[in-house]
Design a protein around this motif. Sequence first.
Motif, PDB file in Angstrom:
ATOM      1  N   LEU A 115       0.801  -1.142   0.212  1.00 21.93           N
ATOM      2  CA  LEU A 115       0.259   0.249   0.308  1.00 21.93           C
ATOM      3  C   LEU A 115       0.742   1.020  -0.111  1.00 21.93           C
ATOM      4  N   THR A 116       1.589   1.402   0.538  1.00 20.99           N
ATOM      5  CA  THR A 116       2.604   2.072   0.967  1.00 20.99           C
ATOM      6  C   THR A 116       3.414   2.323  -0.436  1.00 20.99           C
ATOM      7  N   TYR A 117       3.501   2.098  -0.860  1.00 17.09           N
ATOM      8  CA  TYR A 117       4.493   1.342  -2.681  1.00 17.09           C
ATOM      9  C   TYR A 117       3.035   2.020  -3.684  1.00 17.09           C
ATOM     10  N   VAL A 118       1.846   1.835  -3.567  1.00 15.82           N
ATOM     11  CA  VAL A 118       0.669   2.563  -4.487  1.00 15.82           C
ATOM     12  C   VAL A 118       0.988   3.889  -3.902  1.00 15.82           C
ATOM     13  N   ILE A 119       1.352   4.647  -2.347  1.00 16.87           N
ATOM     14  CA  ILE A 119       1.736   5.962  -2.498  1.00 16.87           C
ATOM     15  C   ILE A 119       3.003   6.545  -3.460  1.00 16.87           C
ATOM     16  N   GLY A 120       3.844   5.840  -2.874  1.00 16.30           N
ATOM     17  CA  GLY A 120       5.383   6.425  -3.690  1.00 16.30           C
ATOM     18  C   GLY A 120       5.054   5.680  -5.292  1.00 16.30           C
ATOM     19  N   ASP A 121       4.696   5.216  -5.881  1.00 14.77           N
ATOM     20  CA  ASP A 121       4.149   5.617  -6.841  1.00 14.77           C
ATOM     21  C   ASP A 121       3.980   6.725  -7.078  1.00 14.77           C
ATOM     22  N   TYR A 122       2.593   6.485  -6.949  1.00 14.27           N
ATOM     23  CA  TYR A 122       1.560   8.084  -7.356  1.00 14.27           C
ATOM     24  C   TYR A 122       2.571   9.417  -6.924  1.00 14.27           C
ATOM     25  N   LEU A 123       3.003   9.948  -6.053  1.00 11.23           N
ATOM     26  CA  LEU A 123       3.234  10.800  -5.514  1.00 11.23           C
ATOM     27  C   LEU A 123       4.177  11.216  -6.730  1.00 11.23           C
ATOM     28  N   ALA A 124       5.432  10.060  -6.965  1.00 11.30           N
ATOM     29  CA  ALA A 124       6.670  10.371  -7.899  1.00 11.30           C
ATOM     30  C   ALA A 124       5.968  10.649  -8.828  1.00 11.30           C
ATOM     31  N   GLN A 125       5.320   9.798  -9.266  1.00  8.31           N
ATOM     32  CA  GLN A 125       4.178  10.515 -10.900  1.00  8.31           C
ATOM     33  C   GLN A 125       3.743  12.030 -10.934  1.00  8.31           C
ATOM     34  N   LEU A 292      -3.195   5.439   2.163  1.00  2.68           N
ATOM     35  CA  LEU A 292      -3.080   6.055   3.175  1.00  2.68           C
ATOM     36  C   LEU A 292      -4.659   5.083   4.329  1.00  2.68           C
ATOM     37  N   THR A 293      -5.716   5.543   4.161  1.00  7.65           N
ATOM     38  CA  THR A 293      -6.164   5.207   4.711  1.00  7.65           C
ATOM     39  C   THR A 293      -6.584   3.427   5.192  1.00  7.65           C
ATOM     40  N   SER A 294      -6.186   2.437   3.926  1.00 12.28           N
ATOM     41  CA  SER A 294      -6.303   1.133   4.380  1.00 12.28           C
ATOM     42  C   SER A 294      -4.811   0.983   5.026  1.00 12.28           C
TER      43      SER A 294
END
Length: 449
Positions: A115-125, A292-294
Amino acid sequence: MDSSEPRPAAALPRPTLRAREAFAITIGIVVGAGIFRTPSLVAGASASEAAMLAAWAFGGVLSIVGALCYAELATTYPQAGGDYSYLRRAYGARPAFLYAWARLAVIQTGSVAVLTYVIGDYLAQLTGLGGWSSPAFAAAAVLLLTWLNWLGVRQGTRTQNWLTVIEIAGICAIVAAALLMTPAGARPPAPPGGDSQFGLILVFVLLTYGGWNEAVYVTAEVRDARRWMPRILCLSLIAIAALYLLVNLAYLRVLGLQGMADSEAVAADAMRVLFGGSGAVFMSALVVAAALTSANATMITGARSVYAVGRDFPALAFAGRWDERSGSPRTAMLVQGGLALLLVGLGAVARDGFRTAVEYTAPVFWLFFLLVGVSLFVLRRRDPGLPRPFRVPLYPLLPLVFCATSAYLLYSSLAYTGIGALVGVGVLAAGGIVLLYIRPLSQPRESSP
């Protein structure tokens, strides 16, 4: 203090959570990033729009059946350990430890890392800071959420409440925009009819509903839990099922069934059709909020299972301490955060292998889910005189449906991963080796007042 004097009792979880906070934890875990991806997979395996929508409704019904079973266990045994406590009572401390081991080693901490990698991927974009920005953002998210929950249960649940509001408001915005702004007849025509792949559809749908059982890990901290836990489990799933049906209707209205099936990011594509580039930015922000919620809810519940196993095994007693001032298992939270950080680091080196290894734990998850369902029968027989504030209606029919569904998902996950399921077996084997060197208490301590 004289050694002959009795030692003060260890701090235990206290009922400090309101029902709405438990609702937020349940909804936050279930409604994660999956609803922005799996609808396209379900659409691709569905022969018609009606079949696709029926699958989402059926998945909600099956999840509610499971929630009714968990409601009986949670109200009869309101301990902080959730599944671990039920497995321990039904089968003993050692099999329960294997579940807790798999949960700590990969299932829960792996979920946080993904889940935090999902956050990282989208913030990186969104920021474009370079190749290492994604793992850096992921690690920062783990540290931030661990710190918030280490501060105390109030800080963690307050964060959860606000993140859940943002997430649900964003999904409702997608639904409203699609239903109100898409011109009639604008979607592509439906593809020629065929046969729906029911088994595959059910795997994806129940995966997206997954996580509702996490609510039982905070049972000991919910005010008037014996009254509220059945409502929290069932009403949250009814709300989630309605939300999932509405968001899939929204995707259908904009993209059509074939458009959904062809999309790799169905929510982003729908928003791009409606709003262009600004819609894609909105979706990126919403996915970050959902992840982040999950992740936050997963940390709240995951630390409770670490705490519960620490109570039963003297060698792990350092993790079985409850901090009365913060109202949380602080040491367990740090252990969990440290392992999640380790998995984030491993993921930075070998992302594909890391994600695949996490997926391979699905058979282990469904195996223990099945054992929890069977434990309802075992514990009814073992503790016939114990007060049961809530009883599963239509017993034994509904528990049998829950067990049959879990067994089918166990079979499906084994068929999907094939030889890769050996990774999950390896996790359990490692836990078995640990069990050779640690022993449980002869009389387990309860983790609730």
